[in-house]
Design a protein around this motif. Structure first.
Motif, mmCIF file in Angstrom:
data_model
loop_
_atom_site.group_PDB
_atom_site.id
_atom_site.type_symbol
_atom_site.label_atom_id
_atom_site.label_comp_id
_atom_site.label_asym_id
_atom_site.label_seq_id
_atom_site.Cartn_x
_atom_site.Cartn_y
_atom_site.Cartn_z
ATOM 1 N N LEU A 63 6.784 16.626 -1.923
ATOM 2 C CA LEU A 63 6.690 15.167 -1.843
ATOM 3 C C LEU A 63 7.783 14.614 -0.937
ATOM 4 O O LEU A 63 7.525 13.754 -0.096
ATOM 5 C CB LEU A 63 6.782 14.553 -3.238
ATOM 6 C CG LEU A 63 6.775 13.032 -3.319
ATOM 7 C CD1 LEU A 63 5.488 12.465 -2.744
ATOM 8 C CD2 LEU A 63 6.955 12.576 -4.751
ATOM 9 N N GLY A 64 9.000 15.122 -1.086
ATOM 10 C CA GLY A 64 10.099 14.681 -0.227
ATOM 11 C C GLY A 64 9.836 14.997 1.236
ATOM 12 O O GLY A 64 10.022 14.138 2.115
ATOM 13 N N LEU A 65 9.369 16.219 1.515
ATOM 14 C CA LEU A 65 9.032 16.587 2.895
ATOM 15 C C LEU A 65 7.900 15.715 3.436
ATOM 16 O O LEU A 65 7.916 15.314 4.600
ATOM 17 C CB LEU A 65 8.645 18.065 2.971
ATOM 18 C CG LEU A 65 9.774 19.070 2.776
ATOM 19 C CD1 LEU A 65 9.217 20.490 2.660
ATOM 20 C CD2 LEU A 65 10.757 18.986 3.921
ATOM 21 N N SER A 66 6.948 15.413 2.587
ATOM 22 C CA SER A 66 5.822 14.568 3.006
ATOM 23 C C SER A 66 6.278 13.158 3.331
ATOM 24 O O SER A 66 5.809 12.553 4.299
ATOM 25 C CB SER A 66 4.757 14.524 1.909
ATOM 26 O OG SER A 66 4.259 15.807 1.656
ATOM 27 N N ILE B 125 0.837 -1.204 0.000
ATOM 28 C CA ILE B 125 0.000 0.000 0.000
ATOM 29 C C ILE B 125 0.869 1.250 0.000
ATOM 30 O O ILE B 125 0.613 2.207 -0.737
ATOM 31 C CB ILE B 125 -0.959 -0.001 1.207
ATOM 32 C CG1 ILE B 125 -2.006 -1.092 1.046
ATOM 33 C CG2 ILE B 125 -1.633 1.357 1.369
ATOM 34 C CD1 ILE B 125 -2.943 -1.236 2.215
ATOM 35 N N LEU B 126 1.909 1.246 0.812
ATOM 36 C CA LEU B 126 2.804 2.396 0.899
ATOM 37 C C LEU B 126 3.485 2.664 -0.441
ATOM 38 O O LEU B 126 3.520 3.804 -0.910
ATOM 39 C CB LEU B 126 3.841 2.158 1.999
ATOM 40 C CG LEU B 126 4.755 3.323 2.334
ATOM 41 C CD1 LEU B 126 3.963 4.518 2.832
ATOM 42 C CD2 LEU B 126 5.780 2.900 3.373
ATOM 43 N N LEU B 127 3.992 1.622 -1.087
ATOM 44 C CA LEU B 127 4.671 1.790 -2.376
ATOM 45 C C LEU B 127 3.688 2.194 -3.479
ATOM 46 O O LEU B 127 4.045 2.973 -4.365
ATOM 47 C CB LEU B 127 5.424 0.518 -2.745
ATOM 48 C CG LEU B 127 6.617 0.195 -1.840
ATOM 49 C CD1 LEU B 127 7.218 -1.159 -2.212
ATOM 50 C CD2 LEU B 127 7.665 1.292 -1.907
ATOM 51 N N THR B 128 2.458 1.693 -3.419
ATOM 52 C CA THR B 128 1.437 2.091 -4.389
ATOM 53 C C THR B 128 1.124 3.575 -4.243
ATOM 54 O O THR B 128 1.020 4.292 -5.243
ATOM 55 C CB THR B 128 0.162 1.246 -4.204
ATOM 56 O OG1 THR B 128 0.493 -0.133 -4.343
ATOM 57 C CG2 THR B 128 -0.902 1.632 -5.205
ATOM 58 N N ALA B 129 0.993 4.036 -3.007
ATOM 59 C CA ALA B 129 0.727 5.464 -2.780
ATOM 60 C C ALA B 129 1.871 6.327 -3.297
ATOM 61 O O ALA B 129 1.644 7.367 -3.932
ATOM 62 C CB ALA B 129 0.488 5.715 -1.295
ATOM 63 N N ILE B 130 3.100 5.902 -3.064
ATOM 64 C CA ILE B 130 4.258 6.658 -3.539
ATOM 65 C C ILE B 130 4.291 6.678 -5.070
ATOM 66 O O ILE B 130 4.575 7.710 -5.685
ATOM 67 C CB ILE B 130 5.559 6.083 -2.942
ATOM 68 C CG1 ILE B 130 5.606 6.370 -1.435
ATOM 69 C CG2 ILE B 130 6.792 6.666 -3.635
ATOM 70 C CD1 ILE B 130 6.725 5.667 -0.698
ATOM 71 N N ALA B 131 3.965 5.556 -5.701
ATOM 72 C CA ALA B 131 3.930 5.512 -7.167
ATOM 73 C C ALA B 131 2.870 6.465 -7.720
ATOM 74 O O ALA B 131 3.113 7.174 -8.714
ATOM 75 C CB ALA B 131 3.655 4.083 -7.634
ATOM 76 N N ILE B 132 1.719 6.523 -7.072
ATOM 77 C CA ILE B 132 0.660 7.439 -7.498
ATOM 78 C C ILE B 132 1.125 8.886 -7.343
ATOM 79 O O ILE B 132 0.859 9.738 -8.211
ATOM 80 C CB ILE B 132 -0.638 7.169 -6.708
ATOM 81 C CG1 ILE B 132 -1.240 5.827 -7.134
ATOM 82 C CG2 ILE B 132 -1.654 8.292 -6.918
ATOM 83 C CD1 ILE B 132 -2.378 5.352 -6.252
ATOM 84 N N LEU B 133 1.829 9.180 -6.253
ATOM 85 C CA LEU B 133 2.342 10.535 -6.047
ATOM 86 C C LEU B 133 3.343 10.922 -7.128
ATOM 87 O O LEU B 133 3.298 12.053 -7.661
ATOM 88 C CB LEU B 133 2.980 10.654 -4.662
ATOM 89 C CG LEU B 133 2.006 10.564 -3.485
ATOM 90 C CD1 LEU B 133 2.767 10.445 -2.179
ATOM 91 C CD2 LEU B 133 1.081 11.760 -3.465
#
Length: 190
Positions: A52-55, A21-29
């Motif tokens: 994005l980096g700060l987030s 889930i975490l990697l999917t969210a990062i890919a979407i971002l």
């Protein structure tokens, strides 16, 4: 720094995360950053990458925190955000809305933080009533903490964040087992 150490989880607990889930969210971002780049120019894409980096750093810090310890300070953050939502109403309106504090050339929107603090506060109140939201007393007790920021955001007016918060809270209520007739009655009332 000592304050932050008190809130941290044991690193062993990070192994329990759902990394898919975490990697999917990062890919979407990153896909969103790519779309910003293709639709505008490099400046906005670079700005989005910085945020994005700060987030991602913020997400990492949040993942390290023990939510049981964070719950002890939820009330403080909730009421600070409510105060900010009141204060922002006295700012100059831009395009008919007064939802931002100006900080140099940038802006700060307390309503964005209200989404998080409201979810935490509603969760804390639901925990206090053992998740029993189907009694009138418990329903209105929890709904009070959900309604205060929503009404303040509606006064700005910011209908977009109001609707997002409404559906987040509705999702929480549904997950907690609020009777469907109450949900449908609410929609009929609206």
């Amino acid at each position: 720094m000592k304050f932050l150490k008190v809130l941290l989880l044991d690193r062993k607990e990070l192994k329990e995360l759902d990394y898919s889930i975490l990697l999917t969210a990062i890919a979407i971002l990153f896909y969103g950053v790519f779309n910003i780049y293709t639709a505008t120019n490099v400046y906005y894409a670079r700005l989005q990458l910085i945020w994005l980096g700060l987030s991602l750093v913020t997400v990492y810090v949040i993942l390290l925190m023990d939510y049981r310890k964070v719950y002890k300070i939820v009330d403080f953050f909730y009421w600070v955000v409510v105060l900010l939502l009141v204060l922002v109403l006295f700012q100059d309106a831009v395009k008919g809305a007064s939802g931002w504090f100006s900080i140099g050339s940038r802006g700060f929107q307390p309503a964005e933080f209200a989404k998080l603090t409201t979810m935490l506060m509603v969760g804390k109140e639901l925990q206090k009533v053992d998740g029993n939201i189907n009694t009138v007393k418990n329903f209105f007790r929890v709904t009070f903490y959900a309604a205060v920021p929503v009404v303040l955001i509606l006064l700005q007016p910011d209908m977009g964040i109001t609707m997002i918060m409404f559906f987040i809270i509705l999702g929480i209520y549904y997950a907690m087992g609020l009777h469907l007739r109450v949900i449908l009655g609410g929609f009929a009332f609206i």
